[in-house]
Design an enzyme around this catalytic site. Structure first.
Site, PDB file in Angstrom:
ATOM      1  N   ARG A 172       1.956 -25.246  -5.495  1.00 12.90           N
ATOM      2  CA  ARG A 172       0.990 -24.557  -6.369  1.00 12.90           C
ATOM      3  C   ARG A 172       0.720 -23.163  -5.847  1.00 12.90           C
ATOM      4  O   ARG A 172       0.486 -23.088  -4.754  1.00 12.90           O
ATOM      5  CB  ARG A 172      -0.363 -25.177  -6.322  1.00 12.90           C
ATOM      6  N   THR A 229      -2.147 -17.971  -8.865  1.00 13.00           N
ATOM      7  CA  THR A 229      -2.389 -18.482 -10.308  1.00 13.00           C
ATOM      8  C   THR A 229      -2.418 -19.938 -10.416  1.00 13.00           C
ATOM      9  O   THR A 229      -2.743 -20.154 -11.632  1.00 13.00           O
ATOM     10  CB  THR A 229      -0.698 -18.219 -11.055  1.00 13.00           C
ATOM     11  N   ASP A 271      -7.538 -31.961   0.801  1.00 12.65           N
ATOM     12  CA  ASP A 271      -5.968 -31.924   0.664  1.00 12.65           C
ATOM     13  C   ASP A 271      -5.487 -33.356   0.930  1.00 12.65           C
ATOM     14  O   ASP A 271      -5.279 -33.623   2.369  1.00 12.65           O
ATOM     15  CB  ASP A 271      -5.301 -30.746   1.193  1.00 12.65           C
ATOM     16  N   ASP A 311      -2.457 -32.893   3.598  1.00 14.61           N
ATOM     17  CA  ASP A 311      -2.653 -32.653   4.948  1.00 14.61           C
ATOM     18  C   ASP A 311      -3.224 -33.741   5.701  1.00 14.61           C
ATOM     19  O   ASP A 311      -3.089 -33.990   6.816  1.00 14.61           O
ATOM     20  CB  ASP A 311      -3.875 -31.245   4.629  1.00 14.61           C
TER      21      ASP A 311
END
Length: 217
Positions: A112, A116, A208, A211
């Site tokens: 990602r 944006t 996340d 992670d």
């Protein structure tokens, strides 16, 4: 606050089994270790895939029990593809493969863009003869929906028989985006959280997922 399109919500199966909810709550805790997070994700994936496969077609198979011959029902696991959205999707693979070990595995590499929030593809590898196969895309989070929609678009070019999307968490934004782009793809999830923060993370979420799976926090 973003609300869910009613038609899009009807396309989502919320897997609210007590064991699923219990394990998800333990995963959300910030003090959960990398090893416990992985273990819980593996267990959750194994539980959730039962619901995803509920409508899989069966075929007759003649077998012999210790007492007599009979006809049973079996699925053709070799016709199923688990498509992992890298990298976090790989954390789900062991759990789903423990239930359907005959399934094939494909990978979609997407990241990602932090500015944006759009998906950028960097890798794509699927089994052959995709037109004969049913696909389950696996990714822990359906957040903005941009990566999910991009993965589905890429997979549709392979012309599989069907596509489903399996995730741990989603939110109204992700559900709406995926439905707008691909209203034919059903979503299976353990929770619909309230929404996204300014960085595109699901809230309250679990952080996340990549992670936490790989210990790269």
């Amino acid at each position: 606050m973003v609300t869910i399109n009613p038609a899009a919500r009807a396309n989502v199966t919320l897997i609210d089994h007590p064991l699923v909810q219990h394990k998800l709550t333990l995963m959300r805790k910030k003090e959960a270790s990398t090893s416990s997070f992985r273990r819980l994700l593996n267990e959750l994936a194994g539980l959730m895939i039962y619901e995803v496969c509920r409508d899989m077609p069966l075929q007759d198979l003649e077998i012999e029990t210790p007492l007599e011959k009979t006809t049973g029902k079996v699925i053709d696991g070799k016709k199923l593809v688990f498509a992992s959205v890298l990298r976090a999707g790989n954390g789900i693979l062991d759990g789903v493969l423990s239930v359907v070990p005959g399934a094939r595995v494909g990978h979609v590499g997407l990241y990602r863009d932090p500015k944006t929030l759009q998906a950028v593809e960097y890798y794509f590898k699927m089994p052959s003869n995709m037109e004969e196969r049913d696909v389950v895309i696996v990714d822990p989070m359906l957040a903005t929906g941009n990566s999910a929609a991009a993965a589905v678009t890429r997979l549709k070019a392979c012309k599989p028989k069907s596509i489903k999307f399996l995730c741990l968490l989603t939110c109204p934004e992700g559900i709406n985006t995926l439905y707008k782009e691909h209203p034919d793809v059903r979503v299976f999830t353990a929770a619909i959280d309230r929404g996204l923060n300014d960085h595109g993370y699901i809230m309250p979420g679990l952080g996340d997922a990549g992670d936490r799976i790989f210990g790269t926090q």
